[in-house]
Scaffold this active site. Structure first.
Site, PDB file in Angstrom:
ATOM      1  N   GLN A  67       8.309  -7.894  -2.523  1.00 10.69           N
ATOM      2  CA  GLN A  67       7.794  -6.788  -3.323  1.00 10.69           C
ATOM      3  C   GLN A  67       8.598  -6.574  -4.587  1.00 10.69           C
ATOM      4  O   GLN A  67       8.245  -5.698  -5.406  1.00 10.69           O
ATOM      5  CB  GLN A  67       7.765  -5.510  -2.495  1.00 10.69           C
ATOM      6  CG  GLN A  67       9.140  -5.003  -2.072  1.00 10.69           C
ATOM      7  CD  GLN A  67       9.070  -3.884  -1.052  1.00 10.69           C
ATOM      8  OE1 GLN A  67       8.778  -4.105   0.116  1.00 10.69           O
ATOM      9  NE2 GLN A  67       9.341  -2.670  -1.501  1.00 10.69           N
ATOM     10  N   CYS A  73       5.818  -1.662  -0.264  1.00 13.75           N
ATOM     11  CA  CYS A  73       5.947  -2.262   1.066  1.00 13.75           C
ATOM     12  C   CYS A  73       4.719  -2.026   1.932  1.00 13.75           C
ATOM     13  O   CYS A  73       4.319  -2.899   2.707  1.00 13.75           O
ATOM     14  CB  CYS A  73       7.196  -1.728   1.760  1.00 13.75           C
ATOM     15  SG  CYS A  73       7.221   0.071   1.957  1.00 13.75           S
ATOM     16  N   HIS A 373       9.794   2.984   4.851  1.00 13.75           N
ATOM     17  CA  HIS A 373       9.528   1.563   4.639  1.00 13.75           C
ATOM     18  C   HIS A 373       8.517   1.070   5.664  1.00 13.75           C
ATOM     19  O   HIS A 373       8.555   1.479   6.831  1.00 13.75           O
ATOM     20  CB  HIS A 373      10.827   0.764   4.762  1.00 13.75           C
ATOM     21  CG  HIS A 373      10.716  -0.662   4.330  1.00 13.75           C
ATOM     22  ND1 HIS A 373      10.154  -1.040   3.128  1.00 13.75           N
ATOM     23  CD2 HIS A 373      11.097  -1.822   4.936  1.00 13.75           C
ATOM     24  CE1 HIS A 373      10.207  -2.355   3.005  1.00 13.75           C
ATOM     25  NE2 HIS A 373      10.762  -2.850   4.095  1.00 13.75           N
ATOM     26  N   ASN A 396       9.547  -8.762   6.969  1.00 12.84           N
ATOM     27  CA  ASN A 396       9.825  -7.830   5.888  1.00 12.84           C
ATOM     28  C   ASN A 396       9.186  -8.346   4.601  1.00 12.84           C
ATOM     29  O   ASN A 396       8.570  -9.418   4.581  1.00 12.84           O
ATOM     30  CB  ASN A 396      11.343  -7.667   5.714  1.00 12.84           C
ATOM     31  CG  ASN A 396      11.729  -6.286   5.211  1.00 12.84           C
ATOM     32  OD1 ASN A 396      10.941  -5.624   4.533  1.00 12.84           O
ATOM     33  ND2 ASN A 396      12.918  -5.850   5.536  1.00 12.84           N
TER      34      ASN A 396
END
Length: 454
Positions: A67, A73, A373, A396
């Site tokens: 990102q 996110c 997140h 992630n």
């Protein structure tokens, strides 16, 4: 009436200094931390070495995305779930040399463009209604909305509102720009624009309709200058993992989503763990003034125990072989370099001689923790009983130069303490939870911590 505060006197400061100096442990801690920083000194070696990147169930979702310098996110993680579904439908391997476009990825820039545009409209419409109703500009609500406007964060339901309305496009058809990868200046300009719009609304309520129209057009102009003009259709062709070439012809983003992302993601339910006792489990929660698409689905959650969230995530991974979107407070007890989370990964209390004893409910209540997140579970280590979870594999969106090529390992106890939200199919809910979904939500104010955006 102002309460007089007791100043820190010279004698009190002298006593604090003397007490500190009398402890050899304090001196050792100071020497170590001033030289190396707190995390290397507090790092729990035994806990770190025992938290391995090995999982009994693992979903291959290819290379992690990045990102960059943005807060997207929630879009990256939801599109990472969607790309798994699309890859399966397209018969594309995660790292297929026969795919000339490389690892398949959706355009996060496309999703952000329409999120920002919709939020300009949502904010202007929302505030216009408040101004018409006589809401004071210095009220807690107005000040919160003005301070919180035009950030990058979002929620699963907000992402689904975008995909249902605008679909999605492969990344090569609307790639990243300088501003999509670093959103701060663009967001600052949009924030100034909307603050100005509100000022004009308050000054001249009779002109509100025209102000909304003019400033929506200005927001569209700013976004297009920063992010480009998104495609309304594209010619879709690809090579599958078996080397077969396919041509689908001209297709719209909405048609692409409906044709290749066929997992019913839009109908998922968001489970949330609100640990505060006054908010009962098994009830629906919603946040006032929280949303992105006017006329879209409301941002609502079903409040459930953390264990139920774990059970659903484990079943989706184990039985459906699908990634699972979730939101968490990612900062506590995180080793970013090694890609690990555990509740005792750092022994800060031992270094400082302080007992950090707040539980999850207290951390939420006193502003210590909230979701910030979003990521995706792509694996889990399940014990021999088939139910107990030891650790979780996390995809992630911080790039592949950290952790295990961008993948993290999360201990099960960290899930309990810091994971707040999971998106799951409605069909997984027991009967009492399905009924609760159809009941009116408990409405929480805009500034409630359960309204925090990932």
């Amino acid at each position: 009436m102002t309460t007089a505060l007791n100043p820190l006197s010279p004698s009190a400061l002298e006593q604090l200094t003397e007490s500190f100096e009398q402890s050899s442990a304090n001196r050792l801690a100071m020497n170590a931390v001033t030289s190396s920083g707190i995390d290397p000194v507090a790092h729990n070696y035994d806990r770190a070495r025992l938290l391995q990147h090995r999982f009994s169930v693992s979903v291959d979702n290819g290379q992690v995305t990045s990102q960059a310098h943005s807060g997207r996110c929630w879009l990256f993680s939801s599109l990472n779930v969607a790309r798994f579904v699309a890859r399966r439908a397209l018969n594309i391997d995660t790292d297929s040399p026969s795919n000339p476009a490389g690892d398949f990825e959706f355009s996060q820039n496309y999703a952000m463009y329409y999120d920002k545009l919709e939020r300009v409209n949502y904010f202007l419409q929302d505030v216009a209604a408040l101004v018409r109703a006589g809401e004071p500009v210095d009220s807690q609500l107005m000040q919160f909305l003005l301070s919180d406007v035009m950030g990058d964060g979002g929620q699963w339901i907000m992402a689904m509102n975008l995909y249902k309305k605008y679909g999605a496009v492969p990344k090569q058809y609307f790639p990243e720009t300088a501003s999509s990868q670093n959103t701060s200046q663009m967001n600052s300009q949009l924030r100034s624009l909307l603050h100005q719009a509100v000022a004009h609304m308050v000054e001249d309520p009779s002109a509100i309709d025209q102000i909304v129209k003019d400033y929506t057009a200005a927001g569209h102009r700013i976004l297009t200058i920063h992010l480009g003009t998104p495609p309304t259709s594209f010619d879709w062709e690809w090579t599958d993992k078996d080397g077969n070439f396919h041509r689908d012809g001209e297709i719209t983003p909405q048609e692409f989503w409906k044709k290749y992302v066929k997992a019913g993601l839009e109908d998922y339910v968001c489970l949330i763990d609100d640990p505060r006792r006054e908010h009962p489990k098994g009830k629906k929660i919603a946040i006032e003034h929280l949303g992105n698409v006017a006329g879209g689905d409301a941002t609502e959650y079903l409040n459930v125990p953390s264990q139920f969230m774990k059970d659903c995530a484990r079943k989706i991974l184990s039985e459906q072989g699908m990634p699972v979107w979730f939101g968490a407070d990612c900062h506590p007890m995180m080793d970013r370099k090694e890609g690990k989370w555990a509740t005792d990964l750092f022994e800060y209390g031992r270094v400082y001689d302080v007992d950090f004893d707040l539980d999850k409910e207290q951390r939420v209540r006193f502003g210590e923790s909230a979701m910030n997140h979003a990521m995706a579970f792509v694996g889990v280590d399940v014990a021999e009983d088939g139910k107990t979870t030891n650790r979780w594999k996390v995809e992630n969106s911080w790039g592949g130069d950290i952790a295990n090529k961008g993948y993290f390992a999360m201990s099960d106890d960290w899930f309990t303490e810091y994971v707040y939200e999971v998106a799951v199919p409605k069909s997984m809910l027991p009967e009492e939870y399905r009924k609760a979904i159809d009941e009116p939500a408990i409405m929480l104010p805009a500034w409630d911590p359960m309204g925090a955006l990932a």
